[in-house]
Design a protein around this motif. Structure first.
Motif, PDB file in Angstrom:
ATOM      1  N   UNK A 189      10.023   3.423  17.803  1.00  0.00           N
ATOM      2  CA  UNK A 189       8.917   3.399  16.843  1.00  0.00           C
ATOM      3  C   UNK A 189       7.737   4.263  17.295  1.00  0.00           C
ATOM      4  N   UNK A 190       7.141   4.969  16.347  1.00  0.00           N
ATOM      5  CA  UNK A 190       5.981   5.854  16.554  1.00  0.00           C
ATOM      6  C   UNK A 190       6.350   7.185  17.197  1.00  0.00           C
ATOM      7  N   UNK A 191       7.648   7.436  17.408  1.00  0.00           N
ATOM      8  CA  UNK A 191       8.052   8.720  17.990  1.00  0.00           C
ATOM      9  C   UNK A 191       7.699   9.870  17.056  1.00  0.00           C
ATOM     10  N   UNK A 192       7.426  11.012  17.651  1.00  0.00           N
ATOM     11  CA  UNK A 192       7.212  12.247  16.899  1.00  0.00           C
ATOM     12  C   UNK A 192       8.034  13.337  17.565  1.00  0.00           C
ATOM     13  N   UNK A 193       8.814  14.050  16.760  1.00  0.00           N
ATOM     14  CA  UNK A 193       9.612  15.163  17.258  1.00  0.00           C
ATOM     15  C   UNK A 193       9.067  16.477  16.712  1.00  0.00           C
ATOM     16  N   UNK A 194       9.620  17.562  17.159  1.00  0.00           N
ATOM     17  CA  UNK A 194       9.136  18.882  16.763  1.00  0.00           C
ATOM     18  C   UNK A 194       9.171  19.035  15.245  1.00  0.00           C
ATOM     19  N   UNK A 195       8.302  19.902  14.756  1.00  0.00           N
ATOM     20  CA  UNK A 195       8.229  20.261  13.341  1.00  0.00           C
ATOM     21  C   UNK A 195       7.629  19.155  12.477  1.00  0.00           C
ATOM     22  N   UNK A 196       6.825  18.285  13.083  1.00  0.00           N
ATOM     23  CA  UNK A 196       6.110  17.301  12.267  1.00  0.00           C
ATOM     24  C   UNK A 196       4.714  17.833  11.974  1.00  0.00           C
ATOM     25  N   UNK A 197       4.387  18.066  10.688  1.00  0.00           N
ATOM     26  CA  UNK A 197       3.108  18.696  10.349  1.00  0.00           C
ATOM     27  C   UNK A 197       1.908  17.913  10.872  1.00  0.00           C
ATOM     28  N   UNK A 253       0.817  -1.197   0.000  1.00  0.00           N
ATOM     29  CA  UNK A 253       0.000   0.000   0.000  1.00  0.00           C
ATOM     30  C   UNK A 253       0.853   1.249   0.000  1.00  0.00           C
ATOM     31  N   UNK A 254       0.242   2.400  -0.249  1.00  0.00           N
ATOM     32  CA  UNK A 254       1.001   3.656  -0.296  1.00  0.00           C
ATOM     33  C   UNK A 254       1.484   4.063   1.084  1.00  0.00           C
ATOM     34  N   UNK A 255       2.638   4.732   1.096  1.00  0.00           N
ATOM     35  CA  UNK A 255       3.194   5.250   2.333  1.00  0.00           C
ATOM     36  C   UNK A 255       3.384   6.752   2.163  1.00  0.00           C
ATOM     37  N   UNK A 256       2.855   7.521   3.113  1.00  0.00           N
ATOM     38  CA  UNK A 256       2.892   8.975   3.027  1.00  0.00           C
ATOM     39  C   UNK A 256       3.627   9.545   4.238  1.00  0.00           C
ATOM     40  N   UNK A 257       4.579  10.420   3.980  1.00  0.00           N
ATOM     41  CA  UNK A 257       5.288  11.103   5.063  1.00  0.00           C
ATOM     42  C   UNK A 257       5.499  12.550   4.663  1.00  0.00           C
ATOM     43  N   UNK A 258       4.773  13.436   5.329  1.00  0.00           N
ATOM     44  CA  UNK A 258       4.940  14.871   5.127  1.00  0.00           C
ATOM     45  C   UNK A 258       5.847  15.409   6.233  1.00  0.00           C
ATOM     46  N   UNK A 259       6.925  16.055   5.821  1.00  0.00           N
ATOM     47  CA  UNK A 259       7.865  16.573   6.795  1.00  0.00           C
ATOM     48  C   UNK A 259       8.969  15.574   7.078  1.00  0.00           C
ATOM     49  N   UNK A 260       9.787  15.907   8.090  1.00  0.00           N
ATOM     50  CA  UNK A 260      10.930  15.079   8.414  1.00  0.00           C
ATOM     51  C   UNK A 260      10.537  13.757   9.026  1.00  0.00           C
ATOM     52  N   UNK A 261      11.448  12.799   8.922  1.00  0.00           N
ATOM     53  CA  UNK A 261      11.180  11.509   9.532  1.00  0.00           C
ATOM     54  C   UNK A 261      12.214  10.468   9.171  1.00  0.00           C
ATOM     55  N   UNK A 262      12.072   9.316   9.811  1.00  0.00           N
ATOM     56  CA  UNK A 262      12.967   8.178   9.613  1.00  0.00           C
ATOM     57  C   UNK A 262      12.156   7.006   9.076  1.00  0.00           C
ATOM     58  N   UNK A 263      12.595   6.503   7.917  1.00  0.00           N
ATOM     59  CA  UNK A 263      11.957   5.343   7.294  1.00  0.00           C
ATOM     60  C   UNK A 263      12.671   4.063   7.729  1.00  0.00           C
TER      61      UNK A 263
END
Length: 702
Positions: free
Chosen positions: A259-267, A204-214
């Motif tokens: 896993x599942x972490x979110x840091x600053x500047x994630x839309x 399936x499609x994977x969407x990531x807006x903004x910074x992140x780790x794949x």
């Protein structure tokens, strides 16, 4: 008449026009201080370094052998693979892609590279290189992850296979970059804030807006988001016990991730985990010290680059609750040369630390014009840092080693040796590796201080082979060492429902004595598909949760809400045990369907959870906001101020207003002798457009 302190006057003016005010983004300052660019001079550059006592820095490689390095990685043969970009920051019109992957070697073992070869030269601003240890490499190339192969053995890539495409290209130094293996065989890849990736996969499609780790499985081609956030994460490293650390090249230092972490500047995210170094500068590249060449006291320390200040820094790490505390140590390496721009670093097969120097007085594309003549498109350096008086290490011969010999390398002190041993074992027949693992495990000394880690390495080897060994998993989950139990819970994040009785195992783990084990178990439960997984996660709730722990539980409650929340609304799911845990879960979802149950909990509780009011402000509709005005307008109500702030959240963030008791609420708020509450009241007057109070406030300004 309203009694308002004069200090509120300016605030009142702003409040009355608040709905029409728009914020403005800060603009990037021009790079005006640089008047001239000095000619490259390796002797002067080397002399410009100051390094901590006990260490020395030397040149390993430079132009013309390499150019503009963006990432460096050693392969199992001890060769250094370098991806670089003379094209950056933009391909010229009618210019052909010509950025390169270069392989460099120190054949005479004197600490200086003496051989180089161009593996591939048709790339556009490649941001990441990872050797496959079979003669090829994975490369982050713009919107694609590609695999380059040398099928005829001439040392040059002759095939280029696109593995994934659809990564964003909006910003040339935020595109896909920084490739690396984790101990369990997954490939990690980073992207920055100004990128919107939409990747089609077989799952399936994977969407990531903004910074992140794949996280990517090169065998199954399964791609998942590991973490989100940071402005431009430009470094990832994994510790002895499998914990991840990410550096932010455009934010604040580095942080601990799971896993599942979110840091600053994630839309679009309403909560995040703070950096471990919130007051530190931007950091590019990150490495965790291991091995016998560096002093033992440095083992486990974090090394990262403050590329803007021409510095390479050292931090010590200390376990703190379910996460870590980082402490900046005296400056490790500093240069007075303004073109020294350390952007990556890695430990080499000899135990030395290798630093990739972008080499440019201009550090990114926003300071000056893309075609500014002060940009350096040619030069680059690799510096080598060694510990004085300490012997260098011998590289194992991975390819010629037998399976038992490779398994013994899992006992090595060096993180990279164990990693490359597992990657090499992956190239052997699994039908031979698995029995050898069982034999190796049975021969381990149970009294050895590293016994738990040896078994963990065996578990990671099974994971790298893309197999499952439930008995080994259960054994590691019972380890005496918390780090091993925590890492085994992380393995369950990936194996999840493929493991029989997985929820029973996690039910024990979420009640472990160590908070890091509980946090990992909470996160693993997010990958299950049942109300039972949700109920198991709530067993980990307590009133003393640290920020990472609380965030992990919040994320799992949110991710499992599609299974448990409908039952709440149907009246079929009632809180079990700790009512506070159930309220925590309801608030965590930020789902409008939770507001009525939360209001009910607030009404019936003798000591209600005040944060429920903020949740109503964030998600409640106009009718539900009336519960807040009911609270505010009640005389002598101790929750009036909190309810007012919740009303302000609803007005400011969502433009949603109550339908009842607005005038009565304002009367109560202005009557309270509390400065912050009166400020909130002033703002509500503006958002609610209460004409009567606007006139009264105007009179105060006359």
């Amino acid at each position: 008449m309203i009694n308002i302190n004069r200090t509120f006057k300016l605030f009142i003016c702003i409040s009355l026009i608040a709905p029409s005010l728009q914020g403005q983004n800060a603009t990037t300052r021009a790079f005006r201080d640089l008047k001239s660019v000095s000619e490259p001079n390796l002797k002067k550059e080397l002399a410009s370094f100051s390094i901590l006592d006990g260490f020395e820095v030397s040149l390993y490689a430079a132009t013309p052998m390499i150019e503009k390095p963006t990432q460096i990685n050693f392969d199992s043969d001890g060769r250094l693979w370098v991806c670089g970009s003379h094209i950056y920051p933009q391909l010229n019109v009618n210019e052909e892609p010509s950025d390169r992957i270069v392989i460099i070697e120190d054949t005479d073992k004197d600490g200086v590279a003496d051989k180089s070869s161009i593996f591939y030269d048709k790339l556009i601003i490649p941001g990441g290189i990872l050797p496959d240890n079979q003669g090829g490499a994975y490369v982050a190339n713009g919107d694609k992850l590609i695999h380059l192969s040398d099928t005829d053995g001439d040392g040059k890539a002759d095939t280029s296979d696109v593995l994934l495409t659809g990564f964003g290209t909006e910003d040339t130094h935020h595109t896909l970059h920084r490739l690396g293996w984790d101990p369990g065989g997954k490939m990690y890849m980073l992207q920055g804030y100004y990128i919107a990736s939409h990747v089609e996969t077989a799952y399936g499609p994977r969407h990531l807006n903004g910074g992140g780790l794949w996280a990517y499985d090169v065998d199954t081609r399964r791609l998942e988001i590991f973490t989100k956030g940071y402005v431009n994460p430009w470094g990832h490293s994994v510790s002895y016990w499998g914990q991840s650390f990410e550096s932010d090249g455009a934010g604040t230092g580095f942080g601990h991730s799971f896993p599942n972490s979110v840091f600053r500047a994630s839309p679009g995210e309403s909560e995040d985990i703070p950096s471990l170094t919130p007051k530190s500068p931007k950091a590019s590249g990150i490495e965790i010290i291991s091995g016998k060449h560096f002093p033992p006291s440095w083992t486990g320390d974090v090394i990262t680059n403050d590329f803007r200040a021409n510095i390479t820094d050292r931090y010590t790490l200390e376990e703190k609750e379910s996460s870590y505390k980082a402490t900046l140590e005296p400056t490790f390496l500093k240069s007075s040369h303004k073109s020294f721009r350390p952007v990556d670093l890695t430990m080499g097969p000899d135990g030395a630390l290798y630093v990739a120097d972008w080499y440019s007085p201009v550090i990114q594309h926003g300071e000056v014009d893309f075609r500014d003549e002060r940009r350096d498109h040619q030069h680059g350096r690799i510096w080598r840092i060694t510990a004085k008086g300490r012997p260098l290490l011998e590289k194992p011969n991975y390819k010629e080693s037998s399976i038992p010999e490779l398994l013994d390398l899992l006992k090595a002190d060096e993180n990279w040796v164990r990693l490359l041993a597992k990657q090499t074992l992956k190239t052997r027949e699994a039908s031979q590796v698995m029995p050898a693992i069982d034999k190796w495990l049975s021969a381990l000394d149970t009294q050895n201080p590293d016994y738990d880690h040896h078994r963990l390495e065996a578990l990671w080897t099974v994971q790298t082979l893309n197999l499952i060994d439930v008995d080994l998993l259960k054994s590691v989950l019972k380890s005496k060492t918390a780090g091993a139990r925590s890492a085994a819970a992380r393995v369950l994040y990936y194996w999840n429902e493929k493991v029989p009785d997985a929820l029973d195992l996690l039910k024990v783990a979420v009640q472990d004595s160590d908070p890091s084990v509980r946090r990992e178990a909470i996160t693993a439960l997010s990958q299950f598909s049942s109300i039972e997984a949700f109920n198991t996660a709530l067993l980990a709730y307590n009133s003393n949760m640290d920020q990472s722990y609380s965030f992990a539980l919040r994320q799992t409650c949110r991710m499992l809400s599609k299974y448990w929340l409908p039952s709440v609304n149907d009246g079929n799911l009632k809180p079990k045990g700790n009512q506070g845990a159930f309220i925590f879960a309801l608030k965590a979802t930020e789902d409008p369907r939770t507001i009525e149950p939360l209001i009910d909990f607030f009404r019936i509780s003798e000591n209600p959870d005040i944060s429920i009011l903020a949740a109503i402000g964030r998600s409640g509709n106009s009718e539900q906001l009336n519960f807040l005005t009911e609270i505010v307008s009640t005389s002598d109500n101790s929750y009036a101020s909190d309810a007012a702030n919740a009303l302000l959240i609803a007005a400011k963030d969502r433009g949603v207003f109550p339908t009842k008791n607005k005038v009565e609420s304002l009367q109560t708020l202005f009557a309270l002798d509390d400065e912050s509450t009166q400020k909130a009241a002033c703002a509500l007057v503006g958002y609610w457009k209460s004409e009567e109070y606007i006139d009264l406030l105007k009179q105060q300004l006359n």
